[in-house]
Design a protein around this motif. Structure first.
Motif, mmCIF file in Angstrom:
data_model
loop_
_atom_site.group_PDB
_atom_site.id
_atom_site.type_symbol
_atom_site.label_atom_id
_atom_site.label_comp_id
_atom_site.label_asym_id
_atom_site.label_seq_id
_atom_site.Cartn_x
_atom_site.Cartn_y
_atom_site.Cartn_z
ATOM 1 N N LEU A 1 0.839 -1.186 0.000
ATOM 2 C CA LEU A 1 0.000 0.000 0.000
ATOM 3 C C LEU A 1 0.881 1.246 0.000
ATOM 4 C CD1 LEU A 1 -2.455 -1.149 2.781
ATOM 5 C CD2 LEU A 1 -2.873 -1.159 0.328
ATOM 6 N N PRO A 2 0.378 2.337 -0.545
ATOM 7 C CA PRO A 2 1.169 3.575 -0.503
ATOM 8 C C PRO A 2 1.437 3.984 0.945
ATOM 9 C CG PRO A 2 -0.816 3.851 -1.853
ATOM 10 C CD PRO A 2 -0.882 2.507 -1.243
ATOM 11 N N VAL A 3 2.598 4.531 1.165
ATOM 12 C CA VAL A 3 3.021 4.894 2.516
ATOM 13 C C VAL A 3 2.887 6.399 2.695
ATOM 14 C CG1 VAL A 3 4.939 4.879 4.137
ATOM 15 C CG2 VAL A 3 4.634 2.983 2.554
ATOM 16 N N ARG A 4 2.231 6.787 3.780
ATOM 17 C CA ARG A 4 2.192 8.191 4.170
ATOM 18 C C ARG A 4 3.085 8.320 5.395
ATOM 19 N NH1 ARG A 4 -2.852 8.670 6.026
ATOM 20 N NH2 ARG A 4 -3.520 6.692 5.211
ATOM 21 N N ILE A 5 4.145 9.070 5.262
ATOM 22 C CA ILE A 5 5.120 9.182 6.350
ATOM 23 C C ILE A 5 4.912 10.506 7.061
ATOM 24 C CG2 ILE A 5 7.562 9.410 6.917
ATOM 25 C CD1 ILE A 5 8.140 7.429 4.715
ATOM 26 N N GLY A 6 4.733 10.408 8.355
ATOM 27 C CA GLY A 6 4.650 11.594 9.190
ATOM 28 C C GLY A 6 5.908 11.690 10.039
ATOM 29 N N ASP B 1 -0.520 -0.832 11.279
ATOM 30 C CA ASP B 1 -0.194 -0.550 9.877
ATOM 31 C C ASP B 1 0.751 -1.614 9.324
ATOM 32 O OD1 ASP B 1 -0.122 1.500 7.587
ATOM 33 O OD2 ASP B 1 2.006 1.171 8.020
ATOM 34 N N ALA B 2 0.428 -2.143 8.137
ATOM 35 C CA ALA B 2 1.233 -3.219 7.547
ATOM 36 C C ALA B 2 2.670 -2.772 7.285
ATOM 37 C CB ALA B 2 0.587 -3.704 6.256
ATOM 38 N N ALA C 1 6.012 -4.242 9.063
ATOM 39 C CA ALA C 1 7.144 -4.738 8.268
ATOM 40 C C ALA C 1 8.449 -4.106 8.757
ATOM 41 C CB ALA C 1 6.921 -4.439 6.790
ATOM 42 N N ALA C 2 8.413 -2.807 9.042
ATOM 43 C CA ALA C 2 9.604 -2.133 9.567
ATOM 44 C C ALA C 2 9.979 -2.693 10.938
ATOM 45 C CB ALA C 2 9.366 -0.626 9.657
ATOM 46 N N LEU C 3 8.969 -2.956 11.772
ATOM 47 C CA LEU C 3 9.232 -3.527 13.095
ATOM 48 C C LEU C 3 9.843 -4.920 12.983
ATOM 49 C CD1 LEU C 3 8.911 -2.988 16.130
ATOM 50 C CD2 LEU C 3 6.673 -4.094 15.989
ATOM 51 N N SER C 4 9.382 -5.704 12.019
ATOM 52 C CA SER C 4 9.959 -7.044 11.841
ATOM 53 C C SER C 4 11.415 -6.962 11.401
ATOM 54 C CB SER C 4 9.137 -7.863 10.846
ATOM 55 O OG SER C 4 9.308 -7.390 9.534
ATOM 56 N N MET C 5 11.738 -5.973 10.563
ATOM 57 C CA MET C 5 13.133 -5.804 10.134
ATOM 58 C C MET C 5 14.013 -5.379 11.309
ATOM 59 S SD MET C 5 12.929 -4.191 6.336
ATOM 60 C CE MET C 5 11.414 -3.287 6.421
ATOM 61 N N LEU D 1 4.764 4.166 15.311
ATOM 62 C CA LEU D 1 3.409 4.697 15.356
ATOM 63 C C LEU D 1 3.389 6.140 14.863
ATOM 64 C CD1 LEU D 1 2.022 3.272 18.708
ATOM 65 C CD2 LEU D 1 0.968 3.017 16.458
ATOM 66 N N GLU D 2 4.369 6.925 15.300
ATOM 67 C CA GLU D 2 4.457 8.323 14.855
ATOM 68 C C GLU D 2 4.704 8.424 13.353
ATOM 69 O OE1 GLU D 2 7.365 10.527 17.051
ATOM 70 O OE2 GLU D 2 6.581 9.839 18.985
ATOM 71 N N ILE D 3 5.497 7.513 12.827
ATOM 72 C CA ILE D 3 5.861 7.558 11.410
ATOM 73 C C ILE D 3 4.714 7.091 10.517
ATOM 74 C CG2 ILE D 3 7.380 6.562 9.655
ATOM 75 C CD1 ILE D 3 9.530 6.388 11.940
#
Length: 162
Positions: free
Chosen positions: A50-55, A103-104, A108-112, A158-160
């Motif tokens: 999915l498209p990523v919206r980064i905050g 968020d998927a 994924a980032a947490l798994s890495m 979560l913030e990102i």
């Protein structure tokens, strides 16, 4: 046009890669390269994330630096623990970490992160994404580990991502 070429740069890259790997510019290789370059992105379009919206982009920098620091420190801790395993064996354990992150892309980032930091392994994620089962190489205090994990890794993600 987007339906025929969902990822035009990927198509171009696949065509070029095909021709480079085959070391041939024959008509047959050109046809196969074009066929592969067009069909592969079409067939794999449903697998695209999915498209990523980064905050908060500065949070990414802080998280990156924190993970880098933790990798170095954890490497030294695991090395020391393995070296002294005969005298004091590690207290390995599985830990259930309750998650607020859903968020998927964030998961994924947490798994890495779990994969990169020595001493922790991502074992299982609940179907509803509410609990993460992790294996920890040497665990002193489960509650302290969970609090550290959530504060250090989950909260920035979560913030990102949310």
């Amino acid at each position: 046009m987007k339906r025929l070429f969902p990822a035009p740069w990927l198509s171009v890259a696949l065509i070029v890669l095909w021709l480079l790997l085959n070391l041939s510019m024959s008509l047959g290789n050109w046809l196969l390269a074009i066929l592969f370059g067009v069909l592969a992105p079409l067939l794999m379009a449903p697998l695209r994330p999915l498209p990523v919206r980064i905050g908060k982009p500065m949070t990414i920098v802080r998280l990156f630096l924190q993970v880098g620091r933790d990798v170095v420190v954890s490497n030294l801790q695991v090395f020391r623990q393995v070296w002294a395993a005969g005298r004091k064996p590690p207290r390995s354990a599985f830990v259930r970490v309750p998650l607020d992150l859903r968020d998927a892309n964030g998961l994924a980032a947490l798994s890495m992160i779990c994969t990169v930091v020595p001493g922790t392994v991502w074992a299982e994620l609940a179907l509803d994404r509410s609990v993460l089962l992790m294996h920890v190489f040497d665990l002193d205090d489960e509650a302290a580990f969970i609090a550290h994990f959530k504060t250090t890794y989950e909260r920035p993600l979560l913030e990102i991502f949310q």
